[in-house]
Design an enzyme around this catalytic site. Sequence first.
Site, PDB file in Angstrom:
ATOM      1  N   ASP A 181       2.988   7.298  12.956  1.00 54.89           N
ATOM      2  CA  ASP A 181       2.418   7.224  11.619  1.00 54.89           C
ATOM      3  C   ASP A 181       1.872   5.810  11.445  1.00 54.89           C
ATOM      4  O   ASP A 181       2.326   4.870  12.124  1.00 54.89           O
ATOM      5  CB  ASP A 181       3.507   7.517  10.586  1.00 54.89           C
ATOM      6  N   ALA A 182       0.919   5.637  10.558  1.00 54.30           N
ATOM      7  CA  ALA A 182       0.289   4.323  10.394  1.00 54.30           C
ATOM      8  C   ALA A 182       0.914   3.501   9.271  1.00 54.30           C
ATOM      9  O   ALA A 182       1.528   2.446   9.504  1.00 54.30           O
ATOM     10  CB  ALA A 182      -1.206   4.496  10.149  1.00 54.30           C
ATOM     11  N   TYR A 183       0.777   3.982   8.041  1.00 51.00           N
ATOM     12  CA  TYR A 183       1.115   3.165   6.874  1.00 51.00           C
ATOM     13  C   TYR A 183       2.615   3.147   6.606  1.00 51.00           C
ATOM     14  O   TYR A 183       3.239   4.175   6.383  1.00 51.00           O
ATOM     15  CB  TYR A 183       0.334   3.659   5.657  1.00 51.00           C
ATOM     16  N   ARG A 192       2.478   2.669  -3.542  1.00 54.32           N
ATOM     17  CA  ARG A 192       2.825   3.514  -2.396  1.00 54.32           C
ATOM     18  C   ARG A 192       3.388   4.870  -2.842  1.00 54.32           C
ATOM     19  O   ARG A 192       3.027   5.915  -2.291  1.00 54.32           O
ATOM     20  CB  ARG A 192       3.847   2.790  -1.524  1.00 54.32           C
ATOM     21  N   SER A 245      -2.232  10.048  11.187  1.00 54.49           N
ATOM     22  CA  SER A 245      -2.096   9.494   9.846  1.00 54.49           C
ATOM     23  C   SER A 245      -2.844  10.285   8.789  1.00 54.49           C
ATOM     24  O   SER A 245      -3.867  10.929   9.065  1.00 54.49           O
ATOM     25  CB  SER A 245      -2.624   8.048   9.853  1.00 54.49           C
TER      26      SER A 245
END
Length: 228
Positions: free
Chosen positions: A9-11, A45, A122
Amino acid sequence: MPVTTCIFDAYGTLFDVSAAARNAAAEPGAGKLADTWQALAESWRIKQLSYSWLRAVTGQHADFWQLTQDALDWSLEAHGLDGDAALRARLLALYHELQAYPEVPTMLAALKARGLATAILSNGSPGMLEGAVSSAGLGAVLDDCLSVESVGIFKPARAVYDLVGQRFGCAPCEVLFVSSNGWDAAAAASYGFTTAWVNRKGEPVDRLPGQPHHVLTDLARIPELEVF
């Protein structure tokens, strides 16, 4: 069957989602943001993820960059910072160049040295991912960036996890999937991936059908896992 493919996953996993607000707060003239950046980053977020789930459930897809802007606008208003167009523009610019966590380059290089495939999977739109990977200097240690935009629905839809096998020609049991989101690690485990949850905040395990196979405090130990 050993793992051949490592998917991240990225974030919040590779990239520090708090970095945009933190860096903006450290700049001259930050004003009220200097005192509220942590709360702003958290609500930004939470809303970003909430909007992704709601849009997936209702079938009203928009790309992650739109959700990122919508979540920021909500958060700026919630913290009394709405109306500052320059601040909004600065935060969005910084989000395009988020910092990677310190252990990320070394960890990815170690995986590549072992001959493993590495990639991002992502919610992020292709442009967002390209900006983050480029600013963090990770292009040489990633084989691909897979975005949900190719299927038009956000995680944890199974169609998103399908992208890994389609791209790398591997079975789910050959994949190590790594995420800082407990729900993402749980869904990927239910899908059939071996999963590692990067639990940076020491949170409880989510009560969901799938459970992460490994729980770590950061990414440094990924190359040491007994899955390869």
